[in-house]
Design a protein around this motif. Structure first.
Motif, PDB file in Angstrom:
ATOM      1  N   ARG A   1       0.793  -1.141   0.224  1.00 46.76           N
ATOM      2  CA  ARG A   1       0.122   0.091   0.135  1.00 46.76           C
ATOM      3  C   ARG A   1       0.939   1.217   0.107  1.00 46.76           C
ATOM      4  NH1 ARG A   1      -1.719   0.166   5.060  1.00 46.76           N
ATOM      5  NH2 ARG A   1      -0.595  -1.579   5.387  1.00 46.76           N
ATOM      6  N   GLY A   2       2.009   1.084  -0.491  1.00 51.06           N
ATOM      7  CA  GLY A   2       2.932   2.313  -0.499  1.00 51.06           C
ATOM      8  C   GLY A   2       3.558   2.573   0.860  1.00 51.06           C
ATOM      9  N   THR A   3       3.348   1.804   1.812  1.00 52.62           N
ATOM     10  CA  THR A   3       3.916   2.102   3.186  1.00 52.62           C
ATOM     11  C   THR A   3       5.415   1.977   3.158  1.00 52.62           C
ATOM     12  OG1 THR A   3       3.127   0.047   4.190  1.00 52.62           O
ATOM     13  CG2 THR A   3       1.765   1.757   4.257  1.00 52.62           C
ATOM     14  N   ALA A   4       5.996   2.704   3.994  1.00 49.25           N
ATOM     15  CA  ALA A   4       7.514   2.257   4.350  1.00 49.25           C
ATOM     16  C   ALA A   4       7.557   1.036   5.034  1.00 49.25           C
ATOM     17  CB  ALA A   4       7.978   3.599   5.051  1.00 49.25           C
ATOM     18  N   PRO A   5       8.674   0.121   4.518  1.00 52.08           N
ATOM     19  CA  PRO A   5       8.851  -0.881   5.234  1.00 52.08           C
ATOM     20  C   PRO A   5       9.228  -0.765   6.689  1.00 52.08           C
ATOM     21  CG  PRO A   5      10.011  -0.732   3.257  1.00 52.08           C
ATOM     22  CD  PRO A   5       9.408   0.367   3.457  1.00 52.08           C
ATOM     23  N   GLY A   6       8.820  -1.525   7.558  1.00 53.86           N
ATOM     24  CA  GLY A   6       8.755  -1.463   9.117  1.00 53.86           C
ATOM     25  C   GLY A   6       7.963  -0.680   9.688  1.00 53.86           C
ATOM     26  N   SER A   7       6.803   0.017   9.113  1.00 56.88           N
ATOM     27  CA  SER A   7       6.189   1.143   9.575  1.00 56.88           C
ATOM     28  C   SER A   7       5.168   0.529  10.495  1.00 56.88           C
ATOM     29  CB  SER A   7       5.321   1.987   8.639  1.00 56.88           C
ATOM     30  OG  SER A   7       4.753   1.065   7.780  1.00 56.88           O
ATOM     31  N   GLU A   8       4.467  -0.555  10.331  1.00 56.54           N
ATOM     32  CA  GLU A   8       3.890  -1.248  11.188  1.00 56.54           C
ATOM     33  C   GLU A   8       4.125  -2.275  12.212  1.00 56.54           C
ATOM     34  OE1 GLU A   8       1.017  -3.131   8.675  1.00 56.54           O
ATOM     35  OE2 GLU A   8       0.084  -1.287   7.771  1.00 56.54           O
ATOM     36  N   ASP A   9       5.364  -2.995  11.962  1.00 55.09           N
ATOM     37  CA  ASP A   9       6.006  -3.386  13.006  1.00 55.09           C
ATOM     38  C   ASP A   9       7.102  -2.626  13.782  1.00 55.09           C
ATOM     39  OD1 ASP A   9       4.766  -5.795  11.951  1.00 55.09           O
ATOM     40  OD2 ASP A   9       6.603  -6.124  10.542  1.00 55.09           O
ATOM     41  N   GLY A  10       7.553  -1.526  13.428  1.00 55.36           N
ATOM     42  CA  GLY A  10       8.248  -0.601  14.188  1.00 55.36           C
ATOM     43  C   GLY A  10       9.631  -0.795  13.587  1.00 55.36           C
ATOM     44  N   HIS A  11      10.585   0.463  13.845  1.00 58.65           N
ATOM     45  CA  HIS A  11      11.922   0.670  13.355  1.00 58.65           C
ATOM     46  C   HIS A  11      12.172   0.700  11.977  1.00 58.65           C
ATOM     47  CE1 HIS A  11      12.417  -1.834  17.566  1.00 58.65           C
ATOM     48  NE2 HIS A  11      12.234  -0.818  17.537  1.00 58.65           N
TER      49      HIS A  11
END
Length: 782
Positions: free
Chosen positions: A529-539
């Motif tokens: 969805r265009g999201t930055a890797p790690g944005s949902e899990d953290g770091h």
């Protein structure tokens, strides 16, 4: 036709960020049609006849409506609005009607519509209503209230845009159907008989923002419009590309002859504007009672596999998109939709009834924010002019009463798009009003926790936290390019609240932990969805570095505006984030930052942000960015995020590579695109100004024109010609015009002429050497 440059006196009031004065409620009342439900979709007409002994020198009124209005004086359209906003900052337009008034009988008339349940996302609404308030006792005689008549025009109906026609997420206006048999033709002219119209329903008195004695704000809190009226200019179609069933005479496209479609016939006419545009299609007809006309608008045509291919090619392709419908009554008629449309191709599907139809004229009325081009770029490489042209065109189509992402599908003012569009507006036009409007509206959208909305105004709240950071960056852009510290200072509480929200999400690792909402970074198809890797899990390294980058910008503002303690805090936090990200995400073996600590995925995005955030030592920036550009295994930035990659290239001292990166834009032109698209093929949208940033970098990187100090009080000219032998151009500056002319000499040398406005000095930088620049004409040989 609306002619703001010649006739409309839009009286710009004090800006919305200024200290608000206390105003009493107005004498004018909001009015509505007495029969219509308050929130129902519909079109409504209002009229007021009055007499004047003599033509006035001035006749100033304030006008607004919910949802939208078009105001007529004696049959002439003089204003559209209100400029989009929210209920706590509802705009009114201030207009001097004197140019259209005459001695004797006069008419003020308004067409007002409410999209109701079909409202585009950008439309915030309380209920259907119209308002006109005289600025003095003279004009107050025609205040909305007693004496006004109303009519619910049931010729109109709306339909949503769905399925393949929508092309995915569609957030703009609905389709319109107009039944000419039910339309009150001539209602906007003084000679129309309105005897059967009913008195308008009177609602409450209008309330300038904050004027309630007891602090109530139940409806529209009125504030003055601070941007100009949109341009409206007639335009002609370039060609009739296809005519099915009947043989067409294309003279009607020039208004030079009627095209007659026989009774009981069908015709499909594909019109080509020649380039993407937006505005109001205008159709003039005569006869043809019972005829139906379907208008279909498209940025491009599609082949049998759903692909667009070359946009110039129409063979073996069909059209799909938003439709409007007309049902003709046999009279001599002129049709125009209520709301603007976007098209390169417009198809008319006509089915006549028992009477033949005379199609007299089909043309368009171009509309957009009235930006004027005050910048230019020229060089010995002719292809660059084509890039400049498509960038300028899409920029114009992405600005109306706010910046917006795409004129076809959404028409929403997103922060990520808006930052790039705002920079283009200052560098190409010098007009900062829409940028100021965007900064204000995003600030007004903030949640109590601090985040701005991802797009605003909008009746559908949504949040992209990284866009809140880009709002801070936009404020920094304004601070660097405009000497207006009072304006910037008024947004410091909002800036601090955004940064504080992020600080709460820094965990024990000194990186950002799991992040709520939609953490969009770029449309690389490997990103979920265009999201930055790690944005949902953290770091997420990218998000942490973006936060660090913006903290550095905020620290500069805080320091300059007298808050050294807050500046020190922001710098220290930025450094802590940088050190933690380098310690956990840097791969010495690859010489790159991974997208997450210990991860195996690498992207241009994360490494670009590392350079911008200062997480890379100066000596290492250039080798890092060379790897970023050369390594195809890295997740690649798409058109939007390439803006930031190109900024990092310039910061790393690799600006001479910039022009080599414009091959994608050359490809757009080869594919028949006349504007820059949202994404590489296959792209939904052919028109996204977030891809128009080459015009910014041609001025800032190739010609090298950047502020040398906050407020553009001085100038740094550090050109990077790449393979060019000659380049020249100019751009607007608050004090005048900056002009640069460059010519290579002796292999690596340059001969330059730099013209600076009065009172503006600076420096010229070439191959590490610096030369002083004074106001006026400067000659440099380096």
């Amino acid at each position: 036709m609306l002619r703001p440059a010649l006739l409309l006196a839009l009286l710009t009031a004090s800006p919305a960020w200024a200290v608000e004065e206390r105003h009493a409620p107005w004498s004018a009342k909001w009015i509505a049609d007495a029969e219509a439900p308050p929130k129902a979709a519909g079109v409504f007409h209002f009229r007021r006849i009055f007499s004047l002994r003599a033509a006035p020198a001035h006749f100033i009124v304030h006008v607004s409506a919910d949802n939208r209005y078009r105001l007529f004086v004696n049959g002439t359209s003089v204003s559209v609005g209100p400029a989009r906003s929210d209920l706590m900052h509802w705009h009114y337009e201030t207009i001097d009607l004197a140019p259209w008034l005459k001695p004797g009988r006069n008419l003020i008339a308004a067409e007002v519509w409410n999209w109701g349940e079909y409202a585009p996302y950008f439309q915030i609404s309380h209920r259907t209503a119209f308002l006109l308030h005289g600025a003095s006792t003279t004009e107050a005689a025609i205040d909305t209230g007693p004496g006004w008549k109303a009519y619910w025009d049931k010729a109109y109906s709306f339909d949503p845009v769905t399925g393949p026609d929508a092309g995915g997420f569609y957030a703009a206006s609905p389709q319109e159907t107009v039944d000419a048999n039910r339309y009150p033709w001539g209602w906007e002219r003084p000679d129309y008989d309105d005897a059967r119209w009913q008195p308008a329903q009177q609602l409450g008195n209008a309330s300038p923002r904050g004027s309630s004695s007891y602090g109530n704000a139940p409806d529209w809190q009125l504030v003055p419009r601070t941007i100009p009226q949109p341009e409206e200019t007639p335009v002609r179609f370039a060609a009739l590309r296809r005519a099915e069933v009947v043989k067409a005479d294309a003279r009607f496209l020039k208004g030079e002859g009627d095209f007659v479609i026989p009774a009981h016939s069908r015709a499909a006419l594909l019109l080509d504007q020649g380039h993407l545009t937006m505005g109001y299609p205008v159709i003039e007809t005569n006869g043809g009672k019972g005829t139906t006309v379907e208008l279909t608008y498209a940025e491009s045509l599609f082949d049998a596999h759903g692909n667009k291919g070359n946009r110039d090619v129409v063979a073996e392709k069909t059209i799909r998109g938003l439709h409007d419908h007309l049902i003709l009554d046999g009279g001599m008629r002129r049709f125009q939709p209520l709301w603007l449309r976007t098209w390169r191709y417009l198809q008319l599907d006509v089915q006549t009834g028992a009477e033949p139809l005379r199609l007299h004229d089909v043309h368009g009325t171009y509309t957009a924010y009235p930006f004027e081009q005050h910048a230019a770029f020229a060089s010995d490489q002719g292809w660059i002019a084509g890039v400049w042209d498509i960038d300028w065109r899409v920029f114009r189509l992405s600005a109306f009463e706010s910046f917006w992402d795409t004129p076809y599908y959404e028409q929403l003012q997103y922060v990520g798009d808006g930052r790039i569009e705002a920079l283009l507006s200052l560098y190409q036009t010098g007009d900062d009003r829409l940028m100021r409007n965007a900064i204000e509206q995003f600030d007004q959208s903030r949640t109590p926790e601090g985040l701005t909305a991802m797009a605003y105004p909008s009746h559908a709240p949504g949040y992209i936290p990284p866009f809140s950071l880009w709002w801070v960056a936009m404020l920094h852009d304004y601070w660097m390019l405009r000497d207006d510290p009072a304006f910037v200072r008024s947004f410091l509480p909002g800036m601090r609240s955004v940064l504080a929200w992020y600080e709460q999400h820094v965990d024990a690792s000194n990186m950002l932990g799991p992040m709520p909402w939609w953490n969009f970074l770029d449309w690389n198809r490997s990103f979920d969805r265009g999201t930055a890797p790690g944005s949902e899990d953290g770091h997420s390294a990218a998000l942490t570095l973006q936060y660090s980058y913006v903290l550095r910008q905020a620290a500069e503002i805080e320091q300059a505006l007298g808050e050294p303690g807050l500046a020190a805090h922001d710098r220290a936090l930025s450094e802590r984030l940088n050190m933690a990200t380098r310690a956990q995400a840097w791969s010495a073996a690859k010489g790159l930052f991974a997208d997450t600590p210990g991860g195996t995925q690498y992207s241009q995005h994360t490494n670009t942000l590392a350079v911008l955030a200062g997480a890379v030592p100066d000596a290492d920036r250039q080798p890092l960015m060379r790897r970023v550009l050369a390594d195809p295994s890295l997740l690649q930035a798409t058109y939007y995020f390439r803006f930031y990659v190109d900024e990092a290239i310039e910061q790393a001292g690799l600006a001479d590579l910039y022009l080599d990166r414009l091959g994608l834009w050359q490809g757009m032109i080869r594919d028949g695109l006349t504007t820059t698209p949202e994404n590489p093929e296959p792209t939904r949208s052919d028109s996204h100004a977030w891809s128009a940033h080459p015009n910014y970098h041609l001025l800032t990187t190739v010609l090298g024109i950047r502020p040398g100090a906050p407020g553009f009080r001085s100038v740094t000219i550090a050109p990077a010609l790449g393979a060019l032998r000659r380049a020249s151009g100019h751009m607007p500056h608050p004090a005048g015009t900056i002009e640069v002319r460059l010519e290579r000499i002796d292999g690596d040398g340059v001969k330059a002429v730099v013209v600076l406005p009065a009172g503006v000095s600076g420096r010229f930088v070439w191959k590490g050497a610096s030369y002083p620049l004074a106001p006026g004409v400067n000659h440099i040989q380096a």
